[in-house]
Motif scaffolding. Structure first.
Motif, PDB file in Angstrom:
ATOM      1  N   MET A   2       0.850  -1.199   0.000  1.00 42.13           N
ATOM      2  CA  MET A   2       0.000   0.000   0.000  1.00 42.13           C
ATOM      3  C   MET A   2       0.879   1.241   0.000  1.00 42.13           C
ATOM      4  SD  MET A   2      -2.837   1.235   2.815  1.00 42.13           S
ATOM      5  CE  MET A   2      -4.009  -0.048   2.359  1.00 42.13           C
ATOM      6  N   VAL A   3       0.478   2.226  -0.811  1.00 43.73           N
ATOM      7  CA  VAL A   3       1.227   3.479  -0.891  1.00 43.73           C
ATOM      8  C   VAL A   3       0.267   4.656  -0.708  1.00 43.73           C
ATOM      9  CG1 VAL A   3       3.031   2.580  -2.395  1.00 43.73           C
ATOM     10  CG2 VAL A   3       0.975   3.610  -3.402  1.00 43.73           C
ATOM     11  N   SER A   4       0.841   5.801  -0.378  1.00 44.39           N
ATOM     12  CA  SER A   4       0.058   7.047  -0.304  1.00 44.39           C
ATOM     13  C   SER A   4       0.745   8.103  -1.144  1.00 44.39           C
ATOM     14  CB  SER A   4      -0.067   7.533   1.143  1.00 44.39           C
ATOM     15  OG  SER A   4       1.187   7.999   1.620  1.00 44.39           O
ATOM     16  N   LEU A   5      -0.050   9.009  -1.670  1.00 45.53           N
ATOM     17  CA  LEU A   5       0.470  10.177  -2.374  1.00 45.53           C
ATOM     18  C   LEU A   5       0.184  11.403  -1.536  1.00 45.53           C
ATOM     19  CD1 LEU A   5      -0.585   9.518  -6.092  1.00 45.53           C
ATOM     20  CD2 LEU A   5       1.615   9.043  -5.001  1.00 45.53           C
ATOM     21  N   SER A   6       1.155  12.287  -1.386  1.00 45.81           N
ATOM     22  CA  SER A   6       0.965  13.487  -0.567  1.00 45.81           C
ATOM     23  C   SER A   6       1.569  14.691  -1.269  1.00 45.81           C
ATOM     24  CB  SER A   6       1.601  13.304   0.816  1.00 45.81           C
ATOM     25  OG  SER A   6       3.002  13.130   0.708  1.00 45.81           O
ATOM     26  N   ARG A   7       1.061  15.862  -0.900  1.00 47.52           N
ATOM     27  CA  ARG A   7       1.582  17.145  -1.399  1.00 47.52           C
ATOM     28  C   ARG A   7       2.063  17.971  -0.221  1.00 47.52           C
ATOM     29  NH1 ARG A   7      -0.089  19.115  -6.256  1.00 47.52           N
ATOM     30  NH2 ARG A   7       1.629  20.551  -5.853  1.00 47.52           N
ATOM     31  N   ASN A   8       3.097  18.771  -0.454  1.00 44.23           N
ATOM     32  CA  ASN A   8       3.617  19.638   0.583  1.00 44.23           C
ATOM     33  C   ASN A   8       2.853  20.958   0.558  1.00 44.23           C
ATOM     34  OD1 ASN A   8       5.548  21.910   1.599  1.00 44.23           O
ATOM     35  ND2 ASN A   8       6.427  20.006   2.391  1.00 44.23           N
ATOM     36  N   GLU A  29      12.933  16.613 -22.753  1.00 43.82           N
ATOM     37  CA  GLU A  29      13.641  17.726 -22.118  1.00 43.82           C
ATOM     38  C   GLU A  29      12.965  19.075 -22.343  1.00 43.82           C
ATOM     39  OE1 GLU A  29      17.598  17.619 -23.559  1.00 43.82           O
ATOM     40  OE2 GLU A  29      18.121  15.729 -22.545  1.00 43.82           O
ATOM     41  N   ARG A  30      11.915  19.111 -23.153  1.00 42.09           N
ATOM     42  CA  ARG A  30      11.249  20.395 -23.412  1.00 42.09           C
ATOM     43  C   ARG A  30      10.549  20.941 -22.164  1.00 42.09           C
ATOM     44  NH1 ARG A  30       7.751  18.775 -28.496  1.00 42.09           N
ATOM     45  NH2 ARG A  30       7.797  16.814 -27.334  1.00 42.09           N
ATOM     46  N   VAL A  31      10.211  20.041 -21.251  1.00 42.04           N
ATOM     47  CA  VAL A  31       9.566  20.448 -19.999  1.00 42.04           C
ATOM     48  C   VAL A  31      10.356  19.853 -18.849  1.00 42.04           C
ATOM     49  CG1 VAL A  31       7.486  20.318 -18.601  1.00 42.04           C
ATOM     50  CG2 VAL A  31       7.298  20.552 -21.084  1.00 42.04           C
ATOM     51  N   PRO A  32      10.821  20.663 -17.889  1.00 43.02           N
ATOM     52  CA  PRO A  32      11.560  20.114 -16.742  1.00 43.02           C
ATOM     53  C   PRO A  32      10.720  19.062 -16.027  1.00 43.02           C
ATOM     54  CG  PRO A  32      11.721  22.506 -16.795  1.00 43.02           C
ATOM     55  CD  PRO A  32      10.706  22.130 -17.819  1.00 43.02           C
ATOM     56  N   GLN A  33      11.307  17.907 -15.785  1.00 35.77           N
ATOM     57  CA  GLN A  33      10.579  16.800 -15.173  1.00 35.77           C
ATOM     58  C   GLN A  33      10.919  16.712 -13.679  1.00 35.77           C
ATOM     59  OE1 GLN A  33       8.335  14.740 -16.929  1.00 35.77           O
ATOM     60  NE2 GLN A  33       8.630  16.322 -18.481  1.00 35.77           N
ATOM     61  N   VAL A  34       9.940  16.999 -12.833  1.00 35.33           N
ATOM     62  CA  VAL A  34      10.085  16.836 -11.384  1.00 35.33           C
ATOM     63  C   VAL A  34       8.865  16.099 -10.856  1.00 35.33           C
ATOM     64  CG1 VAL A  34      11.505  18.907 -11.080  1.00 35.33           C
ATOM     65  CG2 VAL A  34       9.015  19.076 -10.910  1.00 35.33           C
ATOM     66  N   TYR A  35       9.043  15.414  -9.749  1.00 35.58           N
ATOM     67  CA  TYR A  35       7.910  14.743  -9.126  1.00 35.58           C
ATOM     68  C   TYR A  35       6.977  15.794  -8.531  1.00 35.58           C
ATOM     69  CZ  TYR A  35      10.745  10.483  -9.396  1.00 35.58           C
ATOM     70  OH  TYR A  35      11.491   9.415  -9.842  1.00 35.58           O
ATOM     71  N   ASN A  36       5.680  15.718  -8.874  1.00 37.94           N
ATOM     72  CA  ASN A  36       4.744  16.718  -8.350  1.00 37.94           C
ATOM     73  C   ASN A  36       4.018  16.246  -7.095  1.00 37.94           C
ATOM     74  OD1 ASN A  36       2.926  14.867  -9.347  1.00 37.94           O
ATOM     75  ND2 ASN A  36       2.220  16.144 -11.040  1.00 37.94           N
ATOM     76  N   ASN A  37       4.445  15.107  -6.540  1.00 39.77           N
ATOM     77  CA  ASN A  37       3.934  14.646  -5.250  1.00 39.77           C
ATOM     78  C   ASN A  37       4.950  13.694  -4.650  1.00 39.77           C
ATOM     79  OD1 ASN A  37       3.492  12.017  -6.473  1.00 39.77           O
ATOM     80  ND2 ASN A  37       1.593  12.855  -7.332  1.00 39.77           N
ATOM     81  N   THR A  38       4.692  13.252  -3.442  1.00 43.26           N
ATOM     82  CA  THR A  38       5.556  12.279  -2.771  1.00 43.26           C
ATOM     83  C   THR A  38       4.797  10.972  -2.607  1.00 43.26           C
ATOM     84  OG1 THR A  38       6.759  13.987  -1.547  1.00 43.26           O
ATOM     85  CG2 THR A  38       6.827  11.758  -0.650  1.00 43.26           C
ATOM     86  N   MET A  39       5.448   9.859  -2.963  1.00 47.29           N
ATOM     87  CA  MET A  39       4.850   8.539  -2.750  1.00 47.29           C
ATOM     88  C   MET A  39       5.538   7.881  -1.562  1.00 47.29           C
ATOM     89  SD  MET A  39       4.589   5.193  -5.289  1.00 47.29           S
ATOM     90  CE  MET A  39       3.406   5.916  -6.421  1.00 47.29           C
ATOM     91  N   HIS A  40       4.718   7.529  -0.544  1.00 51.01           N
ATOM     92  CA  HIS A  40       5.233   6.846   0.634  1.00 51.01           C
ATOM     93  C   HIS A  40       4.781   5.395   0.630  1.00 51.01           C
ATOM     94  CE1 HIS A  40       5.935  10.888   2.463  1.00 51.01           C
ATOM     95  NE2 HIS A  40       6.904  10.223   3.064  1.00 51.01           N
ATOM     96  N   ALA A  41       5.639   4.507   1.100  1.00 52.57           N
ATOM     97  CA  ALA A  41       5.257   3.113   1.310  1.00 52.57           C
ATOM     98  C   ALA A  41       4.576   3.012   2.678  1.00 52.57           C
ATOM     99  CB  ALA A  41       6.480   2.210   1.243  1.00 52.57           C
ATOM    100  N   ILE A  42       3.286   2.698   2.686  1.00 56.83           N
ATOM    101  CA  ILE A  42       2.567   2.544   3.949  1.00 56.83           C
ATOM    102  C   ILE A  42       2.893   1.191   4.576  1.00 56.83           C
ATOM    103  CG2 ILE A  42       0.293   2.538   5.042  1.00 56.83           C
ATOM    104  CD1 ILE A  42       1.171   5.225   3.860  1.00 56.83           C
ATOM    105  N   THR A  43       2.932   0.167   3.739  1.00 53.59           N
ATOM    106  CA  THR A  43       3.396  -1.162   4.156  1.00 53.59           C
ATOM    107  C   THR A  43       4.636  -1.491   3.338  1.00 53.59           C
ATOM    108  OG1 THR A  43       2.070  -2.312   2.474  1.00 53.59           O
ATOM    109  CG2 THR A  43       0.993  -1.832   4.597  1.00 53.59           C
ATOM    110  N   ASP A  44       5.246  -2.627   3.656  1.00 51.61           N
ATOM    111  CA  ASP A  44       6.332  -3.074   2.777  1.00 51.61           C
ATOM    112  C   ASP A  44       5.785  -3.186   1.358  1.00 51.61           C
ATOM    113  OD1 ASP A  44       8.054  -3.186   4.881  1.00 51.61           O
ATOM    114  OD2 ASP A  44       7.889  -5.356   5.189  1.00 51.61           O
ATOM    115  N   THR A  45       6.453  -2.569   0.434  1.00 50.31           N
ATOM    116  CA  THR A  45       5.900  -2.376  -0.905  1.00 50.31           C
ATOM    117  C   THR A  45       6.900  -2.792  -1.970  1.00 50.31           C
ATOM    118  OG1 THR A  45       4.554  -0.519  -0.144  1.00 50.31           O
ATOM    119  CG2 THR A  45       4.980  -0.622  -2.500  1.00 50.31           C
ATOM    120  N   GLU A  46       6.354  -3.298  -3.072  1.00 49.58           N
ATOM    121  CA  GLU A  46       7.187  -3.574  -4.233  1.00 49.58           C
ATOM    122  C   GLU A  46       6.605  -2.821  -5.431  1.00 49.58           C
ATOM    123  OE1 GLU A  46       9.563  -7.351  -6.047  1.00 49.58           O
ATOM    124  OE2 GLU A  46       7.368  -7.589  -5.922  1.00 49.58           O
ATOM    125  N   VAL A  47       7.451  -2.124  -6.158  1.00 49.25           N
ATOM    126  CA  VAL A  47       7.007  -1.358  -7.324  1.00 49.25           C
ATOM    127  C   VAL A  47       7.897  -1.675  -8.507  1.00 49.25           C
ATOM    128  CG1 VAL A  47       6.076   0.549  -5.937  1.00 49.25           C
ATOM    129  CG2 VAL A  47       8.451   0.641  -6.745  1.00 49.25           C
TER     130      VAL A  47
END
Length: 476
Positions: free
Chosen positions: A59-65, A92-110
């Motif tokens: 299980m994962v969660s997505l969060s914003r600061n 490369e035409r658009v700077p690529q950054v993560y727009n959220n944070t993904m946390h592992a709520i349980t042990d996770t495999e992706v």
């Protein structure tokens, strides 16, 4: 710890179920299954978006600061959900950054696939889809920029019209007063020549000059009278002048009253010059008083013009840096001055409840003025011709709060969730771009790390803008 995925595992993921064996082999050779312990981040918001991520287990969660706090926006254990470098196809035409944070709520495999590999594969495998997606992305961005620019130009045009209207009144008053002043000074010179033609000796002339100085001081400090009190005083002075044979007594009386003159002062004039020279002396002193009053009008008009120019400078912040420590109340005052014509034309009453003891805050001042403009303009339009706009400042924990409350019809429940969406508007086609609140939201939330809250019932709609009191310089 990582491992390579087999074709069958990849095909079970809904994103990849329609791919052929060659494409699955390509994915298997370039990506890997990576394990993450519970409580650890899979990737962090703001970092370079180097990987595309697909959930395999756990299980994962997505969060914003938001203002330094991680706010969770979703949580899921659905296999196949994805995140990370979702716009890798733009390259490369658009700077690529993560727009959220993904946390592992349980042990996770992706499953993690490098962004550069994903971008190249998507452009090769789905060229038509990529053209459509790129066109949609850049088209929307260009449309958004063009509409936002148009919104700013319309706002500038409205403010320019309002400022011109506000400047016109004091400017016209100054021109009128200057023209009248020129005539009065010419008349005063003429009357002085009549008085000083030899009929008055030096002592009497000196006394008249002293009375003139007293008249100037009286005019400068003349009390404000009610209409009834002024009318009574004009009757008294008019009667006194008429009884002593002064022509046009009732034309002279209003100026004398406006200048703070009373009957005892006129008795001093009569005693100084005598009955024969009373009328030219009174007229000369009336010219003196009127000249002083006209100069006061000019001074007030020029001061008003100067105040409007300063308000325009405060509003535009043309003479200041983009980021600075500012007094929010000065910004609000300047915005209200700039919008005064629009507000008064609509018949809206403005009530300000400012806590001026609140400290200055670090902010982009000109952009906050744009927020105030949008919120005030929306409130005025919502009241449709009459109502009260109440602007309140207060402290809310570690934030300065500015609330705009109007007595308009309110925001319908089905509309309220969408008011901050770009291009969403309830106005007829051509009358609104739907970007005012979107721009305000981006300025407050994304640029100042603040918040905008809205509550609405018929007759009571409130927009609250919260701005951090001690925030480091926000990023542009």
């Amino acid at each position: 710890m990582s491992r390579r995925l087999a074709h069958e595992e990849l095909r079970k993921l809904f994103l990849f179920e329609a791919l052929d064996d060659e494409q699955l082999e390509w994915l298997a050779s370039r990506g890997a299954a990576v394990s993450h312990e519970a409580g650890r981040p899979v990737y962090r918001e703001g970092d370079a978006a180097t990987c595309f991520v697909v959930l395999l287990s756990g299980m994962v969660s997505l969060s914003r600061n938001v203002r330094g706090d991680d706010v969770e926006v979703s949580r899921t254990d659905q296999v196949g959900v994805y995140g990370g470098a979702t716009q890798a196809y733009l390259g490369e035409r658009v700077p690529q950054v993560y727009n959220n944070t993904m946390h592992a709520i349980t042990d996770t495999e992706v499953y993690e696939l490098p962004a550069v590999e994903l971008g190249a594969a998507m452009r090769e495998w789905f060229p038509m889809a990529m053209h459509l997606l790129e066109g949609l992305f850049f088209g929307m961005r260009n449309s958004n920029n063009a509409a936002a620019e148009r919104e700013r130009l319309l706002a500038l045009g409205a403010l320019s019209a309002g400022l011109t209207h506000e400047l016109n009144n004091p400017a016209a008053a100054a021109v009128r007063a200057t023209a009248v002043l020129r005539d009065r000074i010419a008349g005063m010179r003429h009357k002085l020549a009549m008085i000083a033609d030899g009929r008055l000796d030096g002592e009497h002339l000196q006394g008249l000059v002293e009375l003139q100085e007293r008249a100037v001081k009286l005019a400068a400090n003349a009390p404000k009278r009610s209409a009834l009190d002024a009318s009574d005083a004009e009757d008294t002075i008019g009667d006194w002048l008429d009884e002593r044979g002064v022509n046009g007594a009732w034309d002279l009386a209003p100026t004398l009253v406006a200048g703070g003159v009373d009957v005892p002062w006129l008795e001093d004039v009569k005693l100084c010059v005598g009955k024969l020279d009373l009328e030219p002396a009174v007229r000369w002193l009336v010219y003196t008083i009127e000249t002083e009053l006209l100069m006061g009008e000019i001074d007030d008009a020029v001061t008003r013009i100067s105040g409007l120019v300063n308000a325009a400078k405060q509003y535009s912040q043309l003479d200041r840096g983009p980021f600075q420590v500012v007094d929010v109340h000065e910004l609000l005052d300047a915005t209200l001055i700039m919008l005064n014509a629009k507000i008064s034309k609509r018949g809206v009453k403005v009530v300000t409840r400012f806590d001026r003891a609140l400290p200055p805050i670090p902010a982009y001042a000109a952009e906050l003025n744009q927020v105030w403009t949008n919120l005030i303009a929306n409130a005025v339009e919502a009241m449709d011709g009459e109502g009260t706009l109440t602007i309140t400042t207060s402290r809310d924990s570690d934030c300065l709060a500015v609330e705009f409350a109007d007595t308009g019809t309110g925001i319908p429940d089905d509309v309220r969730p969408r008011i901050f969406e770009p291009f969403f508007t309830t106005k007829p086609v051509g009358e609104g771009t739907g970007l005012g609140l979107d721009i305000s939201y981006r300025i407050v939330v994304k640029k100042h790390h603040g918040d905008i809250r809205v509550t609405s019932t018929p007759g009571d709609t409130r927009f609250a803008v919260l701005l951090p009191l001690t925030e480091p310089a926000p990023t542009a």
